[in-house]
Write a protein that holds these residues in place. Structure first.
Motif, PDB file in Angstrom:
ATOM      1  N   LEU A 125      27.411  -9.101  43.114  1.00 12.38           N
ATOM      2  CA  LEU A 125      28.378  -8.325  43.900  1.00 12.38           C
ATOM      3  C   LEU A 125      27.717  -7.221  44.727  1.00 12.38           C
ATOM      4  O   LEU A 125      28.255  -6.808  45.753  1.00 12.38           O
ATOM      5  N   THR A 126      26.540  -6.744  44.289  1.00 16.44           N
ATOM      6  CA  THR A 126      25.861  -5.708  45.096  1.00 16.44           C
ATOM      7  C   THR A 126      25.449  -6.274  46.465  1.00 16.44           C
ATOM      8  O   THR A 126      25.221  -5.520  47.386  1.00 16.44           O
ATOM      9  N   THR A 127      25.376  -7.595  46.564  1.00 19.73           N
ATOM     10  CA  THR A 127      24.941  -8.178  47.844  1.00 19.73           C
ATOM     11  C   THR A 127      26.124  -8.391  48.795  1.00 19.73           C
ATOM     12  O   THR A 127      25.952  -8.936  49.878  1.00 19.73           O
ATOM     13  N   THR A 128      27.322  -7.976  48.376  1.00 18.51           N
ATOM     14  CA  THR A 128      28.503  -8.255  49.197  1.00 18.51           C
ATOM     15  C   THR A 128      28.970  -7.033  49.999  1.00 18.51           C
ATOM     16  O   THR A 128      30.113  -6.960  50.428  1.00 18.51           O
ATOM     17  N   GLY A 129      28.075  -6.062  50.193  1.00 20.39           N
ATOM     18  CA  GLY A 129      28.439  -4.877  50.995  1.00 20.39           C
ATOM     19  C   GLY A 129      28.396  -5.197  52.481  1.00 20.39           C
ATOM     20  O   GLY A 129      28.399  -6.366  52.874  1.00 20.39           O
ATOM     21  N   HIS A 130      28.303  -4.140  53.325  1.00 18.76           N
ATOM     22  CA  HIS A 130      28.246  -4.349  54.787  1.00 18.76           C
ATOM     23  C   HIS A 130      27.109  -5.295  55.163  1.00 18.76           C
ATOM     24  O   HIS A 130      27.250  -6.148  56.019  1.00 18.76           O
ATOM     25  N   THR A 131      25.941  -5.078  54.509  1.00 17.78           N
ATOM     26  CA  THR A 131      24.833  -6.029  54.652  1.00 17.78           C
ATOM     27  C   THR A 131      24.420  -6.386  53.224  1.00 17.78           C
ATOM     28  O   THR A 131      24.784  -5.666  52.291  1.00 17.78           O
ATOM     29  N   PRO A 132      23.653  -7.469  53.023  1.00 18.67           N
ATOM     30  CA  PRO A 132      23.316  -7.857  51.646  1.00 18.67           C
ATOM     31  C   PRO A 132      22.572  -6.776  50.862  1.00 18.67           C
ATOM     32  O   PRO A 132      22.624  -6.761  49.635  1.00 18.67           O
ATOM     33  N   THR A 133      21.883  -5.857  51.572  1.00 14.31           N
ATOM     34  CA  THR A 133      21.117  -4.855  50.814  1.00 14.31           C
ATOM     35  C   THR A 133      21.689  -3.438  50.931  1.00 14.31           C
ATOM     36  O   THR A 133      21.120  -2.512  50.366  1.00 14.31           O
ATOM     37  N   SER A 134      22.825  -3.270  51.634  1.00 11.93           N
ATOM     38  CA  SER A 134      23.299  -1.895  51.866  1.00 11.93           C
ATOM     39  C   SER A 134      23.682  -1.175  50.567  1.00 11.93           C
ATOM     40  O   SER A 134      23.415   0.018  50.412  1.00 11.93           O
ATOM     41  N   MET A 193      40.712  -9.096  44.627  1.00 17.91           N
ATOM     42  CA  MET A 193      40.389 -10.360  43.925  1.00 17.91           C
ATOM     43  C   MET A 193      40.375 -11.508  44.931  1.00 17.91           C
ATOM     44  O   MET A 193      39.475 -12.342  44.917  1.00 17.91           O
ATOM     45  N   GLU A 194      41.395 -11.523  45.801  1.00 19.66           N
ATOM     46  CA  GLU A 194      41.469 -12.600  46.806  1.00 19.66           C
ATOM     47  C   GLU A 194      40.251 -12.564  47.719  1.00 19.66           C
ATOM     48  O   GLU A 194      39.721 -13.597  48.115  1.00 19.66           O
ATOM     49  N   TYR A 195      39.803 -11.342  48.006  1.00 19.28           N
ATOM     50  CA  TYR A 195      38.634 -11.210  48.882  1.00 19.28           C
ATOM     51  C   TYR A 195      37.399 -11.852  48.234  1.00 19.28           C
ATOM     52  O   TYR A 195      36.684 -12.621  48.863  1.00 19.28           O
ATOM     53  N   TYR A 196      37.180 -11.551  46.940  1.00 25.10           N
ATOM     54  CA  TYR A 196      35.990 -12.106  46.271  1.00 25.10           C
ATOM     55  C   TYR A 196      36.095 -13.616  46.081  1.00 25.10           C
ATOM     56  O   TYR A 196      35.085 -14.324  46.083  1.00 25.10           O
ATOM     57  N   LEU A 197      37.350 -14.110  45.891  1.00 27.42           N
ATOM     58  CA  LEU A 197      37.513 -15.546  45.643  1.00 27.42           C
ATOM     59  C   LEU A 197      37.511 -16.368  46.930  1.00 27.42           C
ATOM     60  O   LEU A 197      37.009 -17.482  46.958  1.00 27.42           O
ATOM     61  N   LEU A 198      38.114 -15.792  47.997  1.00 27.55           N
ATOM     62  CA  LEU A 198      38.287 -16.574  49.235  1.00 27.55           C
ATOM     63  C   LEU A 198      37.750 -15.855  50.474  1.00 27.55           C
ATOM     64  O   LEU A 198      36.906 -16.382  51.195  1.00 27.55           O
ATOM     65  N   GLY A 199      38.272 -14.645  50.692  1.00 28.52           N
ATOM     66  CA  GLY A 199      38.013 -13.923  51.944  1.00 28.52           C
ATOM     67  C   GLY A 199      36.536 -13.812  52.278  1.00 28.52           C
ATOM     68  O   GLY A 199      36.122 -13.998  53.426  1.00 28.52           O
ATOM     69  N   ILE A 200      35.737 -13.528  51.268  1.00 24.89           N
ATOM     70  CA  ILE A 200      34.306 -13.306  51.475  1.00 24.89           C
ATOM     71  C   ILE A 200      33.643 -14.534  52.112  1.00 24.89           C
ATOM     72  O   ILE A 200      32.710 -14.418  52.893  1.00 24.89           O
ATOM     73  N   PHE A 201      34.172 -15.723  51.788  1.00 27.76           N
ATOM     74  CA  PHE A 201      33.584 -16.956  52.326  1.00 27.76           C
ATOM     75  C   PHE A 201      34.121 -17.281  53.726  1.00 27.76           C
ATOM     76  O   PHE A 201      33.673 -18.207  54.373  1.00 27.76           O
ATOM     77  N   ARG A 202      35.130 -16.510  54.158  1.00 28.29           N
ATOM     78  CA  ARG A 202      35.711 -16.742  55.489  1.00 28.29           C
ATOM     79  C   ARG A 202      35.437 -15.560  56.393  1.00 28.29           C
ATOM     80  O   ARG A 202      36.143 -15.351  57.384  1.00 28.29           O
TER      81      ARG A 202
END
Ligand code: HEM
Length: 230
Positions: free
Chosen positions: A180-189, A88-97
């Motif tokens: 959320l599908t765009t949050t993998g290793h690359t946006p389309t992976s 949850m923390e990753y989706y809320l914060l980590g992903i943007f950092r």
């Protein structure tokens, strides 16, 4: 870190995923016309299409239940609290950092703890509610149309509200799911994986499947054979 291209989604799984997505979108399109949100096919036609798509959806659900139990893939959805908060923390914060993904995807554990919970909720709650309310709607309303006025109409209103609320939930899910599908290793992976079946995973994560496999023999059997047949 070494990466390895592995088969994550078998042919049936991809077929089930895309057909389910198409059917839900079509059921939403026709359903909201029945709800009087807009005019597209025309009410009568929308009802007819909605019923046909609903039957196809129920057949697909039957096939998917059979597949989940015969392959052991149902175990992918067993909920876990491990790394749930981290996810949850990753989706809320980590992903943007640019923080690393807290959960490693492997063939035998391809869903992160949040996905496990969400998909389990869809399978055990939202979809059964849609099917049950839809069937009640079908068999409650149609006789009434042919003059059986004694049937209680107020009951139908509750069914319609429940069915429509479920439709809104499913649409909200689809919007979040696509993001959320765009949050993998690359946006389309993730998208590529669901199209081709294959995805590049950390090599150590494929190794860690061996220990998982020891405790889940059903899963190994299905996946080793599916890799051969693709
Ligand atoms: C097996 C599953 C389903 C069945 C059996 C089913 C059946 C039905 C039936 C019989 C109606 C009423 C048609 C009429 O007025 O004559 C209806 C309405 C509707 N359905 Fe479904 N449906 C299913 C799944 C879905 C799904 C997945 C969605 C959306 C994603 C959806 C959205 C709607 C909406 C919005 C309405 C209009 C409700 C209202 O305002 O009264 N349905 N459905």
């Amino acid at each position: 870190m070494n990466v390895k291209r592995v088969l994550v989604y078998t042919r049936f799984e991809r077929f089930w995923h895309w057909l389910q997505a198409l059917l839900i979108l079509f059921l939403a399109l026709t359903g909201f016309e029945i709800h009087s949100s807009y005019q597209f096919f025309g009410f009568e036609q929308a009802v007819r299409y909605h019923s046909v798509a609903a039957v196809a959806f129920m057949v697909l659900i039957g096939l998917a239940i059979f597949w989940h139990f015969t392959t052991g893939e149902w175990r992918q959805y067993i909920p876990t609290r491990q790394r749930l908060v981290a996810q949850m923390e990753y989706y809320l914060l980590g992903i943007f950092r640019n923080a690393p993904h807290p959960t490693k995807k492997t063939v035998l554990s391809k869903l992160n703890p949040l996905q496990r919970l969400t998909y389990l909720g869809l399978k055990l709650l939202v979809i059964p509610v849609m099917v049950t309310s839809g069937l009640l709607y079908m068999f409650y309303r149609y006789p009434q149309r042919h003059g059986m006025e004694s049937l209680n109409v107020s009951g139908l209103e509750t069914i319609a509200v429940v069915h429509t609320a479920g439709a809104f939930l499913l649409i909200a899910f689809i919007v979040a799911h696509i993001y959320l599908t765009t949050t993998g290793h690359t946006p389309t992976s993730n998208l590529e994986a669901m199209l081709t079946g294959y995805e590049e995973l950390d090599d150590d994560s494929t190794n860690s499947d061996e220990s998982l496999a020891a405790s889940h023999p059903g899963l190994t059997a299905s996946h080793s054979s599916s890799e051969k047949h693709e």
